[in-house]
Design a protein around this motif. Structure first.
Motif, short mmCIF file in Angstrom:
data_model
loop_
_atom_site.label_atom_id
_atom_site.label_comp_id
_atom_site.label_asym_id
_atom_site.label_seq_id
_atom_site.Cartn_x
_atom_site.Cartn_y
_atom_site.Cartn_z
N HIS A 139 0.80 -1.22 0.00
CA HIS A 139 0.00 0.00 0.00
C HIS A 139 0.84 1.27 0.00
CE1 HIS A 139 -3.52 -2.41 0.46
NE2 HIS A 139 -3.15 -2.88 1.64
N LEU A 140 2.16 1.15 0.20
CA LEU A 140 3.01 2.34 0.28
C LEU A 140 3.04 3.10 -1.05
CD1 LEU A 140 4.97 4.16 1.77
CD2 LEU A 140 6.82 2.54 1.20
N GLY A 141 3.20 2.35 -2.15
CA GLY A 141 3.26 3.01 -3.46
C GLY A 141 2.00 3.78 -3.79
N PRO A 142 0.82 3.14 -3.75
CA PRO A 142 -0.42 3.88 -4.00
C PRO A 142 -0.62 5.06 -3.07
CG PRO A 142 -0.83 1.52 -4.10
CD PRO A 142 0.58 1.69 -3.62
N PHE A 143 -0.18 4.93 -1.80
CA PHE A 143 -0.30 6.06 -0.86
C PHE A 143 0.52 7.25 -1.34
CE2 PHE A 143 1.67 8.32 2.72
CZ PHE A 143 0.54 8.88 3.29
N LEU A 144 1.77 7.02 -1.76
CA LEU A 144 2.61 8.12 -2.24
C LEU A 144 2.03 8.74 -3.51
CD1 LEU A 144 6.17 6.61 -1.68
CD2 LEU A 144 5.04 8.39 -0.35
N VAL A 145 1.50 7.90 -4.38
CA VAL A 145 0.88 8.41 -5.61
C VAL A 145 -0.29 9.31 -5.27
CG1 VAL A 145 -0.43 7.76 -7.67
CG2 VAL A 145 1.64 6.49 -7.06
N ARG A 146 -1.13 8.89 -4.33
CA ARG A 146 -2.28 9.71 -3.93
C ARG A 146 -1.85 11.03 -3.32
NH1 ARG A 146 -4.52 4.69 -2.34
NH2 ARG A 146 -3.80 5.02 -0.19
N VAL A 147 -0.81 11.00 -2.49
CA VAL A 147 -0.32 12.23 -1.86
C VAL A 147 0.14 13.23 -2.92
CG1 VAL A 147 1.53 13.21 -0.43
CG2 VAL A 147 0.29 11.19 0.35
N ILE A 148 0.91 12.76 -3.89
CA ILE A 148 1.41 13.65 -4.94
C ILE A 148 0.26 14.16 -5.80
CG2 ILE A 148 2.87 13.78 -7.00
CD1 ILE A 148 4.69 11.68 -5.68
N ALA A 149 -0.67 13.27 -6.16
CA ALA A 149 -1.80 13.69 -7.00
C ALA A 149 -2.67 14.71 -6.28
CB ALA A 149 -2.62 12.47 -7.39
N ILE A 150 -2.97 14.49 -5.02
CA ILE A 150 -3.80 15.43 -4.26
C ILE A 150 -3.09 16.77 -4.12
CG2 ILE A 150 -4.76 15.90 -1.97
CD1 ILE A 150 -5.34 12.87 -1.78
N THR A 151 -1.78 16.74 -3.89
CA THR A 151 -1.02 17.99 -3.80
C THR A 151 -1.08 18.77 -5.10
OG1 THR A 151 0.50 16.98 -2.20
CG2 THR A 151 1.26 18.98 -3.31
N CYS A 152 -0.93 18.08 -6.22
CA CYS A 152 -1.00 18.74 -7.54
C CYS A 152 -2.38 19.36 -7.77
CB CYS A 152 -0.68 17.73 -8.64
SG CYS A 152 1.03 17.18 -8.68
N LEU A 153 -3.42 18.60 -7.45
CA LEU A 153 -4.78 19.12 -7.62
C LEU A 153 -5.01 20.33 -6.71
CD1 LEU A 153 -6.79 15.78 -7.81
CD2 LEU A 153 -6.48 17.44 -9.65
N ALA A 154 -4.46 20.29 -5.49
CA ALA A 154 -4.63 21.41 -4.56
C ALA A 154 -3.95 22.67 -5.10
CB ALA A 154 -4.06 21.04 -3.19
N VAL A 155 -2.78 22.51 -5.72
CA VAL A 155 -2.08 23.66 -6.29
C VAL A 155 -2.90 24.29 -7.40
CG1 VAL A 155 -0.06 24.34 -7.66
CG2 VAL A 155 0.23 22.86 -5.65
N LEU A 156 -3.45 23.47 -8.30
CA LEU A 156 -4.26 23.99 -9.40
C LEU A 156 -5.56 24.60 -8.90
CD1 LEU A 156 -3.75 21.13 -12.03
CD2 LEU A 156 -2.51 23.28 -11.84
N LEU A 157 -6.17 23.95 -7.92
CA LEU A 157 -7.43 24.46 -7.37
C LEU A 157 -7.21 25.79 -6.64
CD1 LEU A 157 -10.43 23.91 -6.94
CD2 LEU A 157 -9.84 22.68 -4.84
N ALA A 158 -6.09 25.92 -5.93
CA ALA A 158 -5.79 27.17 -5.24
C ALA A 158 -5.65 28.32 -6.23
CB ALA A 158 -4.52 27.01 -4.42
N LYS A 159 -5.03 28.03 -7.37
CA LYS A 159 -4.88 29.07 -8.39
C LYS A 159 -6.23 29.46 -8.97
CE LYS A 159 -2.99 31.91 -11.25
NZ LYS A 159 -2.53 33.21 -10.74
N LEU A 160 -7.14 28.48 -9.13
CA LEU A 160 -8.48 28.79 -9.64
C LEU A 160 -9.29 29.61 -8.65
CD1 LEU A 160 -9.72 25.52 -11.39
CD2 LEU A 160 -9.34 27.75 -12.46
N LEU A 161 -9.18 29.27 -7.37
CA LEU A 161 -10.00 29.94 -6.36
C LEU A 161 -9.45 31.32 -5.99
CD1 LEU A 161 -10.79 26.91 -4.00
CD2 LEU A 161 -12.24 27.93 -5.77
#
Length: 285
Positions: free
Chosen positions: A75-97
């Motif tokens: 589960h470590l690999g999928p966890f790291l992938v989710r963390v990076i993906a959520i961080t990327c989405l948060a960066v883009l969403l912050a710029k939109l908001l």
């Protein structure tokens, strides 16, 4: 004596020359890797049995999948992938908001990471290959106690309907983590690779040990994912001009964010007016 020394030096320098050529021509090198691995396993399919057989016994099957620690490691690999993906989405969403503020990081970074994640592990590996090639997993083939025939690499069959063995989704996701090394400062790159590459190896071997994938599934998944990452990186960072620049992305997200704010304001006004109308109707009665 001098000829012998010269011959030894040339032998020693050959791997270095190959490594330099691969670094200078990464897309060609990875493409050749995919072809060589494919041809090798088509010519010697028994190597897959040998590799999976290292983790299989007639009495207990693929016993590694019953070890709690190894299940947690998976589960470590999928966890790291989710963390990076959520961080990327948060960066883009912050710029939109908050479009008036500068982005938290150059926007090509999250765009590059999300694009490669969606196209590589998402579409190419899980949606196209795993759902359409129909290769049974090792635990399902007759040689390891299952009831399905073994199928070689790249052969499309109907022995598995979806989420099949070819190629490995988790090996793809773990290799995708290498894309982070493309974005960090050069002084950090070796440290990132020193963490990600052993992790990629551990997670991928774990899947072979569980009877979830053949060795060929893993090796080809690495190559296909890395090839896609390299192509997208070339389009976004190496190509001159790039497919899209940080400035263009910043401008697009700024305009889109302002439009989103305007839309929210219009909806808010409409809701307030509607509420006042409702209150007025009830107050009159």
């Amino acid at each position: 004596m001098s000829e012998a020394r010269s011959s030894q030096n040339s032998v020693k320098s050959a791997p270095r020359k190959v490594a330099v050529w691969c670094i200078d021509h990464p897309i060609t090198a990875v493409s050749l890797y995919i072809c060589v691995v494919s041809l090798f396993f088509l010519a010697f399919p028994r190597v897959d049995f040998w590799a999976s057989g290292l983790f299989h016994s007639a009495a207990s099957g693929f016993a590694a999948e019953n070890v709690p620690f190894l299940r947690d490691v998976r589960h470590l690999g999928p966890f790291l992938v989710r963390v990076i993906a959520i961080t990327c989405l948060a960066v883009l969403l912050a710029k939109l908001l908050v479009p008036e503020r500068g982005p938290l990081m150059p926007l090509r970074m999250p765009v590059f990471l999300l694009t490669t994640l969606i196209l590589g592990p998402g579409i190419l590996v899980n949606s196209i290959l795993k759902d359409n090639w129909g290769r049974p997993r090792p635990r399902s083939v007759e040689e390891f106690g299952g009831d399905l025939p073994f199928q070689p690499v790249w052969k499309i069959t109907d022995h598995c309907d979806s989420n099949c063995s070819f190629v490995s989704g988790e090996a793809s996701a773990s290799m995708w983590l290498v894309s982070v090394a493309f974005l960090v400062p050069p002084t950090w790159r070796k440290a990132v690779l020193a963490f990600v590459l052993p992790l990629c190896l551990i997670l991928s071997v774990n899947r072979i040990a569980f009877g979830g994938h053949f060795l060929s599934d893993t090796l080809l998944s690495w190559g296909l994912t890395l090839l896609l990452v390299l192509v997208v990186y070339r389009l976004l960072y190496v190509k001159d001009p790039p497919l899209v620049s940080d400035r263009q992305l910043d401008a697009w997200f700024t305009v889109s964010g302002r439009r989103l704010q305007d839309a929210f304001q219009r909806v808010s006004v409409w809701i307030r007016q509607g509420w006042r109308g409702v209150v007025r109707i009830f107050s009159e009665h």
